[in-house]
Design a protein around this motif. Structure first.
Motif: not given
Length: 535
Positions: A335-352
């Protein structure tokens, strides 16, 4: 540039000095950028009308050399109802500004002391309504009735007139960079102490944008229809940098999301100023982590780039464990650090086949808990491609050490390139900067992907496992410089020579003192005491 024209920096300084009389920098930036944007669109209308009329043989080029001439011919042919529709159709603009509402016309009112604030306010409204899909609500943050502009309507009228006068000499066509991004960066660098938090603790300097966009576009320069996505786009500078590296820049599809409405509108302005077609810009005003976007039609991209707010708090609600962006990892960013939440969101939308670059604080490399588990899973999947350490002090209002993490989905191997770029900067005040040579060296090392002593190392997956999935750069790039060995014999010789020199100088001083004489008994006594001490 004519003698009457001024640079972007000059007019920003002049307008800021006017507005600082009544408001803080965090507020006057909204006014300055909004009026600059309106001036740009207005100038484009006059230029388009002039070109259209010249091409149609209605006027000669010599008739539209100056701004005043362009205003006059636009007024003349627009006022002719039999000619107006054909003129507007031929101009083929995405918006309309009437002759009496152009920035030039409003400046004529100011010089003639006939300007009323409501005229500018109506001009903003009419412009937005001329293409509500593209321009709707763009000027919501430019509140011309705010008491911040003055306590009375007259004072507000005078202040905005002075601001427009300060901005009038600006020729945006003479500025080759990212106009609103550069303006934003200039305002922050010069008035950061006034602007406080709104200055953008996480604003991406142009030098970092350049490096990041060069990395995520590398290898795809010739691709048509290249798609770029920034889920924390700010003013849109990262997205707009992409066009410098894609050959068919007009075919780029831009996708971006921003939570702050004022900054979202700034990004929209930036896209329009840079001539991005309305059909190529897909911008959204919402919370990236709260609800996934885009979720329909196009959902993955050739490049994902972002500089999200560092260690921001987020809900980390258990419901996100079933969200496809995060479900593969079994845990959520704290909850105190969303860094990896942003990273995983971006990665999810990345083409292979795509590349992702994200600016993050150093802590993501070694923090444990759920972040450690996410990092381990990313490494096991081979998604983390490179870690580039950036120099300290290159961001405004923060000294947090930062990195660029590069991610790829479909690649052979699981090795990770580490680059220590901590010394790649030019010292400056108040910020250090990545100069062109620094950017060139970092990018060359990224492309080469080979070991370079005290600068770069390609770590095998086994190495990373041995380090318990800790990616702290000093574990892989040894920058330690040993102290030079001391030659004791040479040191003893130098000390002896120094002692001999001291003794010689003392003897010479004593000899000179012994030659001194005086008739004063007290001084004679003090001299003898001194000589005894010297012997």
């Amino acid at each position: 540039m004519s003698n009457e024209e001024k640079s972007l920096e000059q007019v920003l300084w002049d307008s800021a000095n006017v507005m600082r009389q009544t408001m803080g920098a965090a507020d006057y930036m909204d006014y300055a950028l909004g009026i600059i944007f309106y001036k740009h669109l207005s100038d484009k209308v006059l230029e388009s009308a002039a070109k259209t009329l010249v091409d149609a043989g209605e006027v000669e080029e010599s008739d539209v050399d100056t701004e005043a001439q362009r205003q006059a011919v636009y007024q003349k042919y627009y006022s002719d109802e039999s000619f107006r529709d054909d003129l507007l159709d031929s101009m083929d603009m995405d918006y309309t500004i009437k002759p009496e509402a152009t920035f030039t016309a409003l400046m004529d009112e100011i010089r003639g002391q006939k300007f009323q604030l409501e005229h500018l306010n109506q001009a903003f409204t009419d412009l937005e309504q001329s293409n509500s899909d593209l321009l709707g609500h763009l000027f919501d943050d430019v509140d011309l009735h705010s008491t911040k502009l003055g306590s009375t309507p007259q004072k507000r009228n005078e202040l905005i007139a002075d601001v427009m006068t300060a901005l009038a000499p600006l020729n945006l066509d003479s500025h080759s960079g990212d106009i609103l991004g550069d303006a934003y960066e200039y305002m922050i660098s010069n008035f950061a102490s006034d602007m406080g938090q709104k200055a953008g603790e996480f604003y991406t300097p142009q030098s970092v944008s350049t490096l990041l966009t060069h990395i995520v576009t590398s290898g795809n320069e010739a691709k048509k229809g290249f798609s770029a996505y920034d889920p924390a786009m700010g003013s849109g500078s990262l997205l707009l940098n992409v066009k410098h590296y894609i050959e068919d820049a007009d075919s780029i599809e831009y996708y971006g999301q921003e939570i702050k409405t004022s900054t979202y509108n700034l990004a929209r302005m930036n896209m329009i100023i840079h001539g991005v077609a309305a059909t190529n810009q897909h911008l959204h005003n919402a919370d990236t982590l709260d609800k996934d976007w885009p979720a329909d039609e196009v959902t993955d991209f050739d490049a994902v780039m972002m500089n999200p707010p560092y260690s921001q708090k987020w809900s980390a609600d258990k419901g996100f464990l079933s969200d496809p962006r995060f479900s593969d990892y079994g845990v959520l960013a704290p909850k105190s650090k969303a860094d990896y939440a942003f990273l995983l969101h971006g990665l999810y939308h990345l083409k292979s086949t795509g590349t992702m670059g994200i600016v993050l604080p150093h802590g993501v490399l070694f923090r444990g808990g759920t972040e450690g588990k996410i990092r381990q899973k990313l490494l096991e999947k081979g998604y983390i491609y490179a870690v580039i350490g950036l120099p300290a002090g290159i961001f405004y209002s923060t000294t947090i050490p930062t990195i660029i993490m590069v991610l790829k989905k479909d690649r052979p191997g699981r090795e990770v390139l580490f680059i220590d770029g901590s010394k790649e900067f030019v010292k400056g005040k108040p910020q250090n900067t990545l100069a062109a040579d620094n950017i060139k060296r970092l990018f060359a090392a990224y492309q080469a992907r080979v070991d370079e002593d005290k600068f770069a190392h390609v770590a095998t997956f086994d190495e990373i496992q041995e380090n318990d999935y800790n990616l702290n750069i000093p574990r892989y790039v040894d920058t330690f410089e040993p102290e030079p060995e001391i030659d004791l014999a040479e040191l003893n010789k130098e000390m002896a020579e120094t002692d001999a020199e001291i003794a010689k100088n003392e003897a010479e001083l004593l000899a000179m003192m012994q030659e001194l004489t005086t008739d004063d008994e007290k001084k004679a006594k003090d001299l003898q005491n001194f000589l005894r001490l010297m012997k």
